[in-house]
Design a protein around this motif. Structure first.
Motif, PDB file in Angstrom:
ATOM      1  N   PHE A  66       0.877  -1.138   0.033  1.00 17.26           N
ATOM      2  CA  PHE A  66       0.106   0.020   0.217  1.00 17.26           C
ATOM      3  C   PHE A  66       0.969   1.212  -0.032  1.00 17.26           C
ATOM      4  O   PHE A  66       0.805   2.127   0.927  1.00 17.26           O
ATOM      5  CB  PHE A  66      -0.919  -0.019   1.448  1.00 17.26           C
ATOM      6  N   LEU A  67       1.708   1.268  -1.070  1.00 15.49           N
ATOM      7  CA  LEU A  67       2.715   2.512  -1.025  1.00 15.49           C
ATOM      8  C   LEU A  67       2.334   3.525  -1.989  1.00 15.49           C
ATOM      9  O   LEU A  67       1.864   3.012  -3.002  1.00 15.49           O
ATOM     10  CB  LEU A  67       4.278   1.911  -1.441  1.00 15.49           C
ATOM     11  N   LYS A  68       2.299   4.688  -1.446  1.00 13.20           N
ATOM     12  CA  LYS A  68       1.993   5.759  -2.358  1.00 13.20           C
ATOM     13  C   LYS A  68       3.267   6.391  -2.883  1.00 13.20           C
ATOM     14  O   LYS A  68       4.237   6.587  -2.092  1.00 13.20           O
ATOM     15  CB  LYS A  68       1.464   7.186  -1.559  1.00 13.20           C
ATOM     16  N   GLU A  69       3.297   6.513  -4.309  1.00 13.59           N
ATOM     17  CA  GLU A  69       4.495   6.975  -4.864  1.00 13.59           C
ATOM     18  C   GLU A  69       4.835   8.512  -4.245  1.00 13.59           C
ATOM     19  O   GLU A  69       3.742   9.160  -4.040  1.00 13.59           O
ATOM     20  CB  GLU A  69       4.424   7.185  -6.546  1.00 13.59           C
ATOM     21  N   GLY A  70       5.991   8.819  -3.998  1.00 10.88           N
ATOM     22  CA  GLY A  70       6.402   9.991  -3.292  1.00 10.88           C
ATOM     23  C   GLY A  70       6.502   9.768  -1.929  1.00 10.88           C
ATOM     24  O   GLY A  70       7.048  10.863  -1.288  1.00 10.88           O
ATOM     25  N   ALA A  71       5.846   8.966  -1.285  1.00 13.21           N
ATOM     26  CA  ALA A  71       5.727   8.751   0.235  1.00 13.21           C
ATOM     27  C   ALA A  71       5.889   7.254   0.377  1.00 13.21           C
ATOM     28  O   ALA A  71       5.576   6.975   1.727  1.00 13.21           O
ATOM     29  CB  ALA A  71       4.388   9.304   0.791  1.00 13.21           C
ATOM     30  N   ALA A  72       6.689   6.635  -0.463  1.00 10.73           N
ATOM     31  CA  ALA A  72       6.668   5.069  -0.190  1.00 10.73           C
ATOM     32  C   ALA A  72       7.474   4.611   0.844  1.00 10.73           C
ATOM     33  O   ALA A  72       7.153   3.770   1.616  1.00 10.73           O
ATOM     34  CB  ALA A  72       7.171   4.704  -1.626  1.00 10.73           C
ATOM     35  N   ILE A  73       8.726   5.328   1.027  1.00 10.86           N
ATOM     36  CA  ILE A  73       9.641   4.848   2.207  1.00 10.86           C
ATOM     37  C   ILE A  73       8.848   5.052   3.542  1.00 10.86           C
ATOM     38  O   ILE A  73       8.784   4.052   4.280  1.00 10.86           O
ATOM     39  CB  ILE A  73      10.965   5.915   2.157  1.00 10.86           C
ATOM     40  N   ASN A  74       8.208   6.254   3.650  1.00  6.56           N
ATOM     41  CA  ASN A  74       7.589   6.550   4.954  1.00  6.56           C
ATOM     42  C   ASN A  74       6.226   5.483   5.015  1.00  6.56           C
ATOM     43  O   ASN A  74       5.941   4.822   5.962  1.00  6.56           O
ATOM     44  CB  ASN A  74       6.726   7.871   4.934  1.00  6.56           C
ATOM     45  N   ASP A  75       5.541   5.305   4.070  1.00  8.63           N
ATOM     46  CA  ASP A  75       4.497   4.217   4.091  1.00  8.63           C
ATOM     47  C   ASP A  75       4.812   2.829   4.243  1.00  8.63           C
ATOM     48  O   ASP A  75       4.310   2.070   5.117  1.00  8.63           O
ATOM     49  CB  ASP A  75       3.656   4.128   2.634  1.00  8.63           C
ATOM     50  N   PHE A  76       6.088   2.624   3.899  1.00  7.14           N
ATOM     51  CA  PHE A  76       6.575   1.138   4.318  1.00  7.14           C
ATOM     52  C   PHE A  76       7.061   0.981   5.729  1.00  7.14           C
ATOM     53  O   PHE A  76       6.899   0.163   6.569  1.00  7.14           O
ATOM     54  CB  PHE A  76       7.613   0.794   3.245  1.00  7.14           C
ATOM     55  N   MET A  77       7.721   2.180   6.120  1.00  4.15           N
ATOM     56  CA  MET A  77       8.316   2.321   7.553  1.00  4.15           C
ATOM     57  C   MET A  77       7.564   2.574   8.569  1.00  4.15           C
ATOM     58  O   MET A  77       7.538   1.893   9.588  1.00  4.15           O
ATOM     59  CB  MET A  77       9.536   3.424   7.447  1.00  4.15           C
ATOM     60  N   LYS A  78       6.391   3.144   8.257  1.00  2.00           N
ATOM     61  CA  LYS A  78       5.382   3.247   9.419  1.00  2.00           C
ATOM     62  C   LYS A  78       3.867   3.186   8.641  1.00  2.00           C
ATOM     63  O   LYS A  78       3.091   3.867   8.387  1.00  2.00           O
ATOM     64  CB  LYS A  78       5.276   4.887   9.653  1.00  2.00           C
ATOM     65  N   PRO A  79       3.790   1.628   8.237  1.00  2.00           N
ATOM     66  CA  PRO A  79       2.453   1.320   7.752  1.00  2.00           C
ATOM     67  C   PRO A  79       1.032   1.394   8.822  1.00  2.00           C
ATOM     68  O   PRO A  79       1.435   1.358   9.713  1.00  2.00           O
ATOM     69  CB  PRO A  79       2.734  -0.178   7.435  1.00  2.00           C
ATOM     70  N   GLU A  80       0.133   1.841   7.897  1.00  2.00           N
ATOM     71  CA  GLU A  80      -1.061   1.729   8.748  1.00  2.00           C
ATOM     72  C   GLU A  80      -1.527   0.225   9.233  1.00  2.00           C
ATOM     73  O   GLU A  80      -2.077  -0.140  10.250  1.00  2.00           O
ATOM     74  CB  GLU A  80      -2.132   2.447   8.025  1.00  2.00           C
ATOM     75  N   ARG A  81      -1.138  -0.457   8.056  1.00  3.05           N
ATOM     76  CA  ARG A  81      -1.633  -1.943   8.321  1.00  3.05           C
ATOM     77  C   ARG A  81      -0.776  -2.599   7.204  1.00  3.05           C
ATOM     78  O   ARG A  81      -0.391  -2.204   6.330  1.00  3.05           O
ATOM     79  CB  ARG A  81      -3.008  -2.151   7.959  1.00  3.05           C
TER      80      ARG A  81
END
Ligand code: UPG
Length: 441
Positions: A155-170
């Motif tokens: 569930f990675l958004k381009e442009g924010a993928a690192i943050n999405d991976f390191m701090k996932p909501e789920r």
């Protein structure tokens, strides 16, 4: 833990870098030798904020390696991630060729238990097909080993993928055996904040969850674009309406921005693929079809406004285009609304002077030296000698420009805004004609 990842595209690369970042020993594999060489030199094939530094840091620490040697990767990883592309087939269904090739590659050198993890976005039932491909090859080799196939969509958004991976909501994990569930739990433990983020379920539900999430978000956007078109006709301001409805926590402020239509590698493809899946099981997905149709129509919205403004007389006109990527903070132009607009303008005999903070190389790759397209070094340079300005991507750089300077460059003081980033009252005061999405002129 030892992790192998097949595919060094967007998802594979971010996944590999982030697993290494928390101390795992990661090998990334790709069939593209040039790309692997490039990555070993520390050069990124894509632009994603924070990725390059993370890759280099972990490569230098010896925790992240890049290779074309699939057998070595199969030997190495307890986890074998499949993170390759699933492009749309002609009929909209996801093309599983690459996924099944990787499954076969894994089975070609697998000697003992491995957890095979589908990270690619794949239709419901793909895990079964991966299992078939693995079984076929193991049988042919006469190897008997147990293995698991797990669905773990990204569930990675381009442009924010690192943050999405390191701090996932789920973290969604679909698996049918307790051992893999425990192992995935352990692998993802470093990414839990405050509470366990892992949601486990059966494989099919996990596969469907991915499509359901993207289709829901795409539906919100198409809904707002439809409403913007209604607002246009009844003389309401969609931006006021957006703020008005978002205040209800049941609706919320996320993903209700009207615009020039959604693009990118996921929404267009995934909505189509889910609709295809529905058709395959004899269900007519009326809502999904409408979501796609509304988006398609929306991609013509700005061109129609431009054509109306110039009463169809577009031949020989020149337009400054700010923003080419499908959204800010990426150089990705897949299904970008800017492309549809440029192509329509060219067809009508107009030309374009474009600037984007990151997507210039990608534009050059896509369109080369096409007549009617001039790529400029700055937003200001793009304005020179143009009739009007068109904003297609809401990069921060474009949000508070020097309007006097804009006016001094343009033949007409006209701005077409596909992302509603300016204040109509301010522009009216400055003497601009301002065309936005679902806002009174
Ligand atoms: N968009 C709008 N209005 C909104 C929000 C987005 O028009 O209110 C557009 C945006 O301009 C872009 C598209 O929607 O064209 C997609 O945006 P976004 O979701 O931010 O980008 P992606 O990187 O494609 O991420 C989506 C999902 C992410 C998923 C990924 C791949 O958000 O969760 O992992 O697709 O499946």
């Amino acid at each position: 833990m030892r992790v192998s990842i097949f595919g060094t595209g967007y998802v594979g690369l971010v996944t590999g870098a982030c697993f290494a970042e928390v101390g795992n020993d990661v090998i990334c594999v790709d069939v593209d030798a040039d790309k692997i060489e490039q990555l070993n030199r520390g050069e990124m094939p894509i632009f994603e904020p924070g990725l390059e530094a993370m890759v280099i840091r972990n490569r230098d620490a010896g925790r992240l390696r890049f290779t074309t040697d699939a057998a070595m990767a199969v030997e190495h990883g307890d986890f074998q991630f499949i993170a390759v592309g699933t492009p749309s087939d002609e009929d909209g269904s996801a093309d599983l060729r690459h996924v099944l090739t990787v499954a076969d590659t894994i089975a070609t050198s697998m000697e003992s238990h491995r957890i095979i993890v589908d990270k690619s976005t794949v239709p419901v039932g793909t895990a079964d097909r991966v299992r078939e491909a693995v079984d076929r090859r193991l049988q042919q080799r006469g190897v008997t080993t147990s293995y698991s196939v797990v669905s773990n969509p990204e569930f990675l958004k381009e442009g924010a993928a690192i943050n999405d991976f390191m701090k996932p909501e789920r973290v969604i994990v679909g698996c049918d055996d307790a051992y893999s569930r425990e192992q995935l739990h352990a692998l993802y433990a470093p990414f839990n904040r405050n509470h366990d983020r892992l949601i486990s379920m059966d494989v099919r539900s996990a596969e469907l969850t991915k499509y359901a999430a993207n289709a829901m978000l795409a539906t919100k956007i198409s809904f707002m674009n439809e409403l913007a078109n209604i607002a246009d006709r009844v003389g309401a301001d969609i931006e006021r309406v957006r703020i008005g409805i978002g205040a209800d926590p049941r609706i919320g402020y996320h993903f209700i921005y009207p615009g020039a239509g959604y693009g990118g590698s996921c929404f267009p493809k995934d909505v189509k693929a889910l609709a295809r899946t529905a058709h395959d099981v004899d269900y007519v997905p009326q809502l999904l079809q409408a979501v796609e149709e509304v988006n398609d129509r929306q991609k013509h919205y700005l061109f129609n406004r431009i054509r109306e403004h110039y009463r169809g007389d577009l031949a020989g006109r020149r337009f400054a285009l700010w923003g080419l990527s499908f959204k800010p903070n990426t150089d990705d132009m897949r299904e970008a609304a800017s492309r549809r607009l440029m192509e329509s303008l060219w067809e009508a005999g107009a030309s374009v002077q474009a600037f984007d903070p990151k997507a210039m190389d990608e534009t050059r790759r896509l369109y080369g030296d096409r007549a009617g397209l001039t790529l400029c070094d700055s937003p200001e340079a793009a304005l020179e000698g143009c009739d009007a300005l068109v904003v297609m991507t809401e990069w921060n750089l474009f949000r508070s420009p020097d309007f006097e300077l804009i006016r001094s460059h343009l033949a007409d003081a006209v701005i077409f805004d596909g992302r509603n980033i300016y204040d109509p009252a301010v522009l009216a005061r400055l003497g601009f004609q301002y065309h936005a999405i679902g806002r009174p002129p």
